[in-house]
Design a protein around this motif. Structure first.
Motif, PDB file in Angstrom:
ATOM      1  N   ARG A   3      -5.992   7.135  -0.458  1.00  0.00           N
ATOM      2  CA  ARG A   3      -6.636   5.862  -0.116  1.00  0.00           C
ATOM      3  C   ARG A   3      -7.504   5.346  -1.257  1.00  0.00           C
ATOM      4  O   ARG A   3      -7.483   4.166  -1.590  1.00  0.00           O
ATOM      5  N   ARG A   4      -8.256   6.269  -1.861  1.00  0.00           N
ATOM      6  CA  ARG A   4      -9.134   5.869  -2.967  1.00  0.00           C
ATOM      7  C   ARG A   4      -8.313   5.365  -4.147  1.00  0.00           C
ATOM      8  O   ARG A   4      -8.606   4.311  -4.726  1.00  0.00           O
ATOM      9  N   LYS A   5      -7.269   6.112  -4.501  1.00  0.00           N
ATOM     10  CA  LYS A   5      -6.457   5.749  -5.665  1.00  0.00           C
ATOM     11  C   LYS A   5      -5.723   4.440  -5.434  1.00  0.00           C
ATOM     12  O   LYS A   5      -5.653   3.580  -6.333  1.00  0.00           O
TER      13      LYS A   5
ATOM     14  N   GLU B  50      -6.882  -3.163  -6.863  1.00  0.00           N
ATOM     15  CA  GLU B  50      -7.861  -3.998  -7.559  1.00  0.00           C
ATOM     16  C   GLU B  50      -7.447  -4.223  -9.017  1.00  0.00           C
ATOM     17  O   GLU B  50      -7.534  -5.345  -9.536  1.00  0.00           O
TER      18      GLU B  50
ATOM     19  N   THR C 164      -5.147  -6.722  -4.070  1.00  0.00           N
ATOM     20  CA  THR C 164      -5.936  -6.289  -2.919  1.00  0.00           C
ATOM     21  C   THR C 164      -5.618  -7.088  -1.659  1.00  0.00           C
ATOM     22  O   THR C 164      -5.450  -6.524  -0.562  1.00  0.00           O
TER      23      THR C 164
ATOM     24  N   SER D 137      -6.573   1.968  -3.516  1.00  0.00           N
ATOM     25  CA  SER D 137      -7.542   0.864  -3.560  1.00  0.00           C
ATOM     26  C   SER D 137      -7.888   0.504  -5.004  1.00  0.00           C
ATOM     27  O   SER D 137      -7.983  -0.682  -5.363  1.00  0.00           O
ATOM     28  N   GLU D 138      -8.059   1.513  -5.845  1.00  0.00           N
ATOM     29  CA  GLU D 138      -8.354   1.269  -7.267  1.00  0.00           C
ATOM     30  C   GLU D 138      -7.210   0.511  -7.939  1.00  0.00           C
ATOM     31  O   GLU D 138      -7.439  -0.429  -8.706  1.00  0.00           O
TER      32      GLU D 138
ATOM     33  N   GLU E  76       0.830  -1.206   0.000  1.00  0.00           N
ATOM     34  CA  GLU E  76       0.000   0.000   0.000  1.00  0.00           C
ATOM     35  C   GLU E  76       0.866   1.258   0.000  1.00  0.00           C
ATOM     36  O   GLU E  76       0.641   2.188  -0.781  1.00  0.00           O
TER      37      GLU E  76
ATOM     38  N   ALA F 293      -7.385  11.244   1.699  1.00  0.00           N
ATOM     39  CA  ALA F 293      -8.579  10.534   1.219  1.00  0.00           C
ATOM     40  C   ALA F 293      -8.421  10.139  -0.248  1.00  0.00           C
ATOM     41  O   ALA F 293      -8.823   9.038  -0.654  1.00  0.00           O
ATOM     42  N   ASP F 294      -7.828  11.022  -1.032  1.00  0.00           N
ATOM     43  CA  ASP F 294      -7.604  10.720  -2.451  1.00  0.00           C
ATOM     44  C   ASP F 294      -6.567   9.614  -2.620  1.00  0.00           C
ATOM     45  O   ASP F 294      -6.681   8.780  -3.523  1.00  0.00           O
TER      46      ASP F 294
END
Length: 332
Positions: A118-120, A126, A131, A122-123, A100, A115-116
């Motif tokens: 974490r979102r990026k 995947e 993951t 995670s994308e 990560e 926040a951005d």
């Protein structure tokens, strides 16, 4: 998208000057996968690293998306480099950081909001199939998983270009194929321009649209993979083609009453009974002496060596029919 104009690179080692690249002119279209193949020491790594100016050319221009990188100052160049991702042969991961955190690293450098990030991340986890490995460290990963982390990290800043420096040469064949499939998926999904260097023709054949062959710092051949692979013009190119295929060659014509042909099929026509229809129409008979069917990226191709027997005029009509159908026919 990428244009190299007259790229030359010299290294001075004491009193001796070594030329790594000599007058390279190259253009890569937006959204294509472009391969550069050459033997060790041919200059391909220097060429790749010239695109993002990790190696600054001695002379020439590097233009990416309309911007001449060779004319930029340090700060402007750093900004432009964010548009160019890079993955490496030996992964270059941070050993003390989790998967990560490795992926998030360039986003943190760019001061992206948490926040951005974490979102990026995670994308990308995947997308690359990582993951379940999110909190692992590089030492806990296989070579293929490490390279997937490298790819995810390179994509974190949403680059327009992805440079691949021998990205699969440290991997076994099965893992290599999975990484190539991932790169192809990324290219198709995002329209990302990919430039890769390799010494393996299998890599070029599997995913590239066009290829350049480099030898002793000079581009000796370039073009569509289909054209370069099926009709190599330079001895070095032929060496690489023979890595992944049994040469289909015309034997000496011993029987004067017969004609030997080498027929090349391309695309879906590879699976069509074109030869059978041609000989049925002209009344000649044929024997298949040698043949192969494979794919270049997603394009099927086939090559046959056949012996045609029958009336001489009928044989000539058969050859004309095959050529009229768009097949490449070489006659012994």
């Amino acid at each position: 998208m990428i244009r190299l104009e007259g790229i030359t690179k010299h290294y001075d080692t004491g009193s001796r000057r070594v030329t790594a690249l000599s007058g390279i002119d190259l253009a890569v279209a937006k959204g294509e996968i472009f391969g550069v193949i050459g033997h060790s020491g041919a200059g391909k790594s220097t060429l790749l690293r010239s695109i993002n100016l990790l190696e600054r050319p001695t002379s020439g221009r590097v233009i990416v998306d309309g911007t001449d990188l060779t004319a930029l100052g340090t700060k402007q160049l750093q900004e432009q480099r964010r548009k160019i991702g890079m993955i490496f042969q030996h992964f270059n991961l941070l050993s003390s950081a989790t998967v990560e955190d490795n992926i998030a690293f360039p986003l943190k450098l760019a001061k992206t909001p948490k926040a951005d990030i974490r979102r990026k991340v995670s994308e990308l986890l995947e997308l690359t199939g990582l993951t379940e490995h999110r909190f692992k460290y590089p030492s806990q990963l296989s070579g293929g998983q490490k390279q997937r982390v490298g790819i995810a990290r390179a994509l974190a800043a949403d680059p327009q270009v992805l440079l691949c420096d021998e990205a699969t040469s440290a991997l076994d064949p099965q893992t290599t194929n999975s990484i190539l499939s991932l790169l192809l998926d990324i290219n198709e999904r995002f329209g990302l321009t990919i430039v890769l260097i390799t010494h393996e023709m299998h890599v070029i054949r599997s995913i590239c649209d066009r290829v350049a062959v480099i030898h002793e710092g000079t581009l000796v051949e370039q073009g569509r993979v289909v054209d370069v692979f099926l009709k190599p013009q330079h001895p070095v190119t032929l060496e690489f083609v023979e890595q992944v295929s049994d040469p289909v060659e015309l034997p000496p014509a011993a029987d004067l009453a017969a004609r030997l042909l080498k027929i090349t099929f391309l695309g879906e026509r590879t699976y069509e009974p074109i030869l059978s229809k041609a000989v049925q129409a002209t009344g000649v008979t044929f024997s298949i002496l040698q043949g192969t069917i494979s794919k270049l990226k997603q394009v099927p191709y086939g090559q046959l060596v056949v012996k045609l027997e029958g009336d001489g005029a009928a044989i000539e009509r058969t050859i004309e029919t095959l050529r009229a159908d768009g097949l490449d026919v070489e006659v012994a």
